[in-house]
Enzyme design. Structure first.
Site, PDB file in Angstrom:
ATOM      1  N   GLY A  78       1.007  -0.997  -0.444  1.00 49.66           N
ATOM      2  CA  GLY A  78       0.087  -0.063   0.000  1.00 49.66           C
ATOM      3  C   GLY A  78       0.884   1.095  -0.371  1.00 49.66           C
ATOM      4  O   GLY A  78       2.163   1.094   0.175  1.00 49.66           O
TER       5      GLY A  78
ATOM      6  N   GLN B 228       2.658   9.594   1.610  1.00 48.56           N
ATOM      7  CA  GLN B 228       3.961   9.118   1.481  1.00 48.56           C
ATOM      8  C   GLN B 228       5.311   9.861   0.578  1.00 48.56           C
ATOM      9  O   GLN B 228       6.734   9.262   0.355  1.00 48.56           O
ATOM     10  CB  GLN B 228       4.157   7.735   1.712  1.00 48.56           C
ATOM     11  CG  GLN B 228       3.772   7.532   3.432  1.00 48.56           C
ATOM     12  CD  GLN B 228       3.645   5.323   2.968  1.00 48.56           C
ATOM     13  OE1 GLN B 228       2.711   4.946   2.720  1.00 48.56           O
ATOM     14  NE2 GLN B 228       4.231   5.311   3.559  1.00 48.56           N
TER      15      GLN B 228
ATOM     16  N   CYS C 191       6.229  -0.696   7.362  1.00 44.90           N
ATOM     17  CA  CYS C 191       5.702   1.098   6.724  1.00 44.90           C
ATOM     18  C   CYS C 191       7.184   1.677   5.984  1.00 44.90           C
ATOM     19  O   CYS C 191       8.319   1.605   6.376  1.00 44.90           O
ATOM     20  CB  CYS C 191       5.504   2.024   7.735  1.00 44.90           C
ATOM     21  SG  CYS C 191       5.000   3.106   6.698  1.00 44.90           S
ATOM     22  N   LEU C 192       6.708   1.816   5.100  1.00 44.48           N
ATOM     23  CA  LEU C 192       8.161   2.063   3.793  1.00 44.48           C
ATOM     24  C   LEU C 192       8.370   3.271   4.654  1.00 44.48           C
ATOM     25  O   LEU C 192       9.365   4.056   3.718  1.00 44.48           O
ATOM     26  CB  LEU C 192       7.302   2.750   2.525  1.00 44.48           C
ATOM     27  CG  LEU C 192       6.528   0.830   1.718  1.00 44.48           C
ATOM     28  CD1 LEU C 192       6.337   1.607   0.455  1.00 44.48           C
ATOM     29  CD2 LEU C 192       8.248  -0.100   1.237  1.00 44.48           C
TER      30      LEU C 192
ATOM     31  N   HIS D  57      -3.792   1.187   7.961  1.00 47.66           N
ATOM     32  CA  HIS D  57      -2.852   2.301   7.767  1.00 47.66           C
ATOM     33  C   HIS D  57      -2.452   3.115   7.208  1.00 47.66           C
ATOM     34  O   HIS D  57      -1.836   3.734   7.569  1.00 47.66           O
ATOM     35  CB  HIS D  57      -1.773   0.127   7.432  1.00 47.66           C
ATOM     36  CG  HIS D  57      -0.029   0.721   6.685  1.00 47.66           C
ATOM     37  ND1 HIS D  57       1.133   0.624   8.093  1.00 47.66           N
ATOM     38  CD2 HIS D  57       0.500   2.065   6.739  1.00 47.66           C
ATOM     39  CE1 HIS D  57       1.768   0.654   8.067  1.00 47.66           C
ATOM     40  NE2 HIS D  57       1.598   1.791   7.106  1.00 47.66           N
ATOM     41  N   GLU D  58      -3.002   2.629   5.841  1.00 47.64           N
ATOM     42  CA  GLU D  58      -3.221   4.061   4.440  1.00 47.64           C
ATOM     43  C   GLU D  58      -4.174   4.916   4.634  1.00 47.64           C
ATOM     44  O   GLU D  58      -3.749   6.138   4.931  1.00 47.64           O
ATOM     45  CB  GLU D  58      -4.098   2.999   3.172  1.00 47.64           C
ATOM     46  CG  GLU D  58      -2.789   2.172   1.960  1.00 47.64           C
ATOM     47  CD  GLU D  58      -1.653   2.057   2.849  1.00 47.64           C
ATOM     48  OE1 GLU D  58      -0.641   3.495   3.060  1.00 47.64           O
ATOM     49  OE2 GLU D  58      -0.162   1.469   3.238  1.00 47.64           O
TER      50      GLU D  58
ATOM     51  N   HIS E 185      -2.543   7.646   7.637  1.00 45.08           N
ATOM     52  CA  HIS E 185      -1.647   7.391   6.783  1.00 45.08           C
ATOM     53  C   HIS E 185      -2.232   9.530   6.515  1.00 45.08           C
ATOM     54  O   HIS E 185      -1.565  10.480   6.462  1.00 45.08           O
ATOM     55  CB  HIS E 185      -0.730   7.552   5.923  1.00 45.08           C
ATOM     56  CG  HIS E 185       0.693   6.545   5.724  1.00 45.08           C
ATOM     57  ND1 HIS E 185       1.811   6.857   6.734  1.00 45.08           N
ATOM     58  CD2 HIS E 185       0.578   5.145   5.542  1.00 45.08           C
ATOM     59  CE1 HIS E 185       2.302   5.991   6.227  1.00 45.08           C
ATOM     60  NE2 HIS E 185       2.262   5.198   6.304  1.00 45.08           N
TER      61      HIS E 185
HETATM   62  O1  GNR Z   1       4.614  -2.592   2.767  1.00 48.95           O
HETATM   63  C1  GNR Z   1       3.206  -2.962   3.388  1.00 48.95           C
HETATM   64  N1  GNR Z   1       3.420  -3.569   4.260  1.00 48.95           N
HETATM   65  C2  GNR Z   1       2.278  -3.540   5.339  1.00 48.95           C
HETATM   66  C3  GNR Z   1       2.597  -4.156   6.163  1.00 48.95           C
HETATM   67  C4  GNR Z   1       1.625  -5.006   7.457  1.00 48.95           C
HETATM   68  C5  GNR Z   1       0.773  -4.197   7.167  1.00 48.95           C
HETATM   69  C6  GNR Z   1       0.968  -2.395   7.390  1.00 48.95           C
HETATM   70  C7  GNR Z   1       1.586  -2.833   5.812  1.00 48.95           C
HETATM   71  S1  GNR Z   1       1.522  -1.326   4.999  1.00 48.95           S
HETATM   72  C8  GNR Z   1       2.975  -1.047   3.936  1.00 48.95           C
HETATM   73  C9  GNR Z   1       3.526   0.200   2.861  1.00 48.95           C
HETATM   74  C10 GNR Z   1       2.992   1.426   3.258  1.00 48.95           C
HETATM   75  O2  GNR Z   1       4.287   1.765   4.587  1.00 48.95           O
HETATM   76  N2  GNR Z   1       1.669   1.464   3.079  1.00 48.95           N
HETATM   77  O3  GNR Z   1       1.806   3.130   4.294  1.00 48.95           O
HETATM   78 NI    NI Z   2       2.766   2.850   5.399  1.00 44.90          NI
END
Ligand code: GNR
Ligand code: NI
Length: 152
Positions: A46, A51, A91-92, A133-134, A137
């Site tokens: 995601g 980001q 998270c990236l 999660h997204e 953000h």
């Molecule tokens: O790539 C991602 N893997 C992930 C693994 C577990 C819970 C959430 C994520 S999202 C993350 C990519 C990211 O940082 N998206 O904002």
């Molecule tokens: Ni993230």
């Protein structure tokens, strides 16, 4: 298309609230294309526009299920299950760090697709996790704000 620079923790853009998209235009669709390319290149499941330094309420998610690539504009969680799940997240924007987070096991999300049409996504497990999660953000919230301790 282009691969965009992923902002890392410490960059204030990650702590800012993203603005609603008022009208879905070709620029919005370009952003979606570039975000998807950036997500696949990373790789990640995601990506949210903040980001890549853009404070608009735009996300992409692909958990390699039957939905394929999901592109959502102005996504909103309209219902959550009482049932929770715990999972290790990354998270990236926070390379190297991982940790367990408790979230709803299932969510219903409403948003607009790339044509500006309303879509409703019913998600559970990994897709529900990625959507929550997204969407966090978009409000400047990172998984490290929500860490729980687990006894392994
Ligand atoms: O790539 C991602 N893997 C992930 C693994 C577990 C819970 C959430 C994520 S999202 C993350 C990519 C990211 O940082 N998206 O904002
Ligand atoms: Ni993230």
């Amino acid at each position: 298309m282009a691969i965009l620079n992923i902002r890392k923790i410490g960059d204030p853009v990650l702590r800012s609230k993203a603005k609603e998209v008022e009208e879905v235009t070709d620029k919005t669709r370009d952003l979606l294309d570039n975000m998807a390319e950036t997500m696949y290149d990373a790789p990640g499941i995601g990506l949210a526009a903040p980001q890549v330094g853009i404070l608009q309420r735009v996300i992409v998610v692909d958990v390699e299920d039957d939905n394929g690539l999901l592109e959502l504009i102005n996504p909103e969680i309209i219902s959550v299950s009482e049932e929770k799940a715990i999972m290790e997240e990354g998270c990236l924007s926070i390379p190297e760090e991982k940790g367990h987070v408790v979230r709803a096991k299932k969510v219903t999300v409403r948003g607009l697709n790339r044509n500006g049409k309303e879509v409703i996504i019913e998600a559970e497990d990994l897709l529900a996790r990625a959507l929550q999660h997204e969407i966090d953000h978009l409000d400047g919230v990172l998984f490290v704000d929500k860490l729980v301790k687990v006894i392994d």
